[in-house]
Design an enzyme around this catalytic site. Structure first.
Site, PDB file in Angstrom:
ATOM      1  N   HIS A 148       1.538   5.082  -2.036  1.00 52.64           N
ATOM      2  CA  HIS A 148       1.725   6.759  -1.326  1.00 52.64           C
ATOM      3  C   HIS A 148       2.884   7.050  -2.101  1.00 52.64           C
ATOM      4  CE1 HIS A 148      -1.940   7.274   1.620  1.00 52.64           C
ATOM      5  NE2 HIS A 148      -1.296   6.103   1.468  1.00 52.64           N
ATOM      6  N   HIS A 175       1.115  -1.156   0.212  1.00 51.47           N
ATOM      7  CA  HIS A 175      -0.276   0.161   0.305  1.00 51.47           C
ATOM      8  C   HIS A 175       1.087   1.186  -0.061  1.00 51.47           C
ATOM      9  CE1 HIS A 175      -3.391   2.745   0.645  1.00 51.47           C
ATOM     10  NE2 HIS A 175      -2.612   2.877   2.192  1.00 51.47           N
ATOM     11  N   GLU A 225      -5.654   8.980  -0.740  1.00 56.89           N
ATOM     12  CA  GLU A 225      -6.228   7.796  -0.919  1.00 56.89           C
ATOM     13  C   GLU A 225      -6.889   7.367  -2.056  1.00 56.89           C
ATOM     14  OE1 GLU A 225      -5.008   5.394   0.961  1.00 56.89           O
ATOM     15  OE2 GLU A 225      -4.308   6.156   2.984  1.00 56.89           O
ATOM     16  N   SER A 264      -3.370   0.233  -5.195  1.00 54.76           N
ATOM     17  CA  SER A 264      -2.560  -0.431  -4.794  1.00 54.76           C
ATOM     18  C   SER A 264      -3.538  -1.673  -3.942  1.00 54.76           C
ATOM     19  CB  SER A 264      -2.753  -0.305  -2.945  1.00 54.76           C
ATOM     20  OG  SER A 264      -3.152   0.375  -2.084  1.00 54.76           O
TER      21      SER A 264
HETATM   22 FE   LIG Z   1      -3.220   5.147   2.793  1.00 52.77          FE
END
Ligand SMILES: [Fe+2]
Length: 306
Positions: A190, A185, A230, A249
């Protein structure tokens, strides 16, 4: 260490005393609070619904990798993880499958950034190497953390252009799923986006906001973070693409974002900060920004109103 660093000791990791509107985005090493002052309360342990919760071997391994993050707070040095074959295998499965969807659905900036950071499908990238490249590209930083932390503490570190990042990887039984952040993730979702100056500045503004926000404003910032960092979408060359980490992700979320199950609305900050979301379900509503610069400018204006 100066300024905020001294004030932070014996308190929580919230970076207080930040100016609301920084014109100078360059955060120097000597301006950083000591990482040993990151005294987070309530760092989340493994949830009972985590696929690895009842696997003692997995738990031990996760605890060990988490201990490296704790060590970071004493030394300020990121310890590389010697990922084992099973962990590398999970990475290869997820990274390859995601890449196929990314070529169709990810923001072109993201696709280039992943290359610039040297993130490959063959092996799990180390935070230390991505940290070095990030510093060169956008003066952003990574700091290992051993789990989910409370919102204000997490977001306020962004004001120092620092993202807290986990190092362990999800359980092998469900490569497509994790209920908590993991290295997939962080590094597929990110980290590439922080190489974008506008996105990095926008993130820093969220950090500034979190330092001074009332509890109500913090809740709004949480929603802004959710619908951008996000689950954000962007319009590029007349097409809608994904830049949010929760989308990039997750194959399920990413494919779903482009179906009729989802309403894709033009980004409106006022609306975004008043929109509730449910993290446990597929997202039914997403917001589309026209550019990263727009997002940065809107966010700056917003936190200046605090
Ligand atoms: Fe996150």
């Amino acid at each position: 260490m100066k300024g905020a660093a001294a004030k932070m000791s014996n308190e929580t990791a919230t970076a207080t005393e930040q100016p609301k509107s920084a014109v100078n985005f360059d955060v120097k090493d000597e301006d950083l609070p000591e990482f040993r002052d990151m005294k987070f309360e309530d760092i989340n342990e493994l949830h009972l619904d985590h696929p690895g919760a009842n696997d003692p071997v997995y738990r031990k391994r996760r605890d060990y990798i988490a201990s490296l993050a704790k060590k970071f707070r004493e030394t300020g040095e990121i310890t590389d993880v010697e990922y084992n074959d099973e962990e590398q295998n999970i990475w290869r499965i997820v990274a390859n499958r995601l890449e196929e969807i990314h070529t169709r659905r990810a923001s072109k900036f993201y696709l280039q950034a992943k290359k610039d950071l040297g993130i490959s499908n063959d092996r799990i990238p180390q935070l230390s190497e991505m940290n070095r490249r990030l510093k060169e590209l956008s003066n952003f930083r990574l700091a290992p953390i051993e789990g989910l932390v409370e919102t204000r503490g997490f977001l306020s570190w962004l004001s120092y252009r620092t993202m807290l990042s986990t190092q362990y990887i999800r359980h092998h039984s469900r490569p497509e799923y994790t209920p908590e952040p993991d290295i997939v993730h962080e590094s597929i979702g990110h980290i590439p986006m922080f190489t974008n100056r506008n996105f990095a500045d926008f993130s820093q503004f969220i950090g500034h906001g979190a330092c001074v926000a009332t509890d109500e404003e913090l809740e709004e910032l949480g929603k802004l973070y959710w619908f951008t960092v996000e689950f954000g979408l962007i319009e590029e060359d007349g097409e809608i693409k994904a830049y949010g980490a929760g989308l990039l992700s997750s194959y399920g979320e990413l494919e779903n974002a482009f179906t009729d199950n989802v309403e894709r609305r033009p980004f409106d900050l006022k609306q975004v900060i008043n929109t509730a979301y449910d993290y446990s379900k597929m997202q039914p509503l997403l917001y589309v920004i026209p550019s990263y610069e727009f997002l940065k400018d809107e966010t700056r204006r917003y936190i200046e109103s605090f």
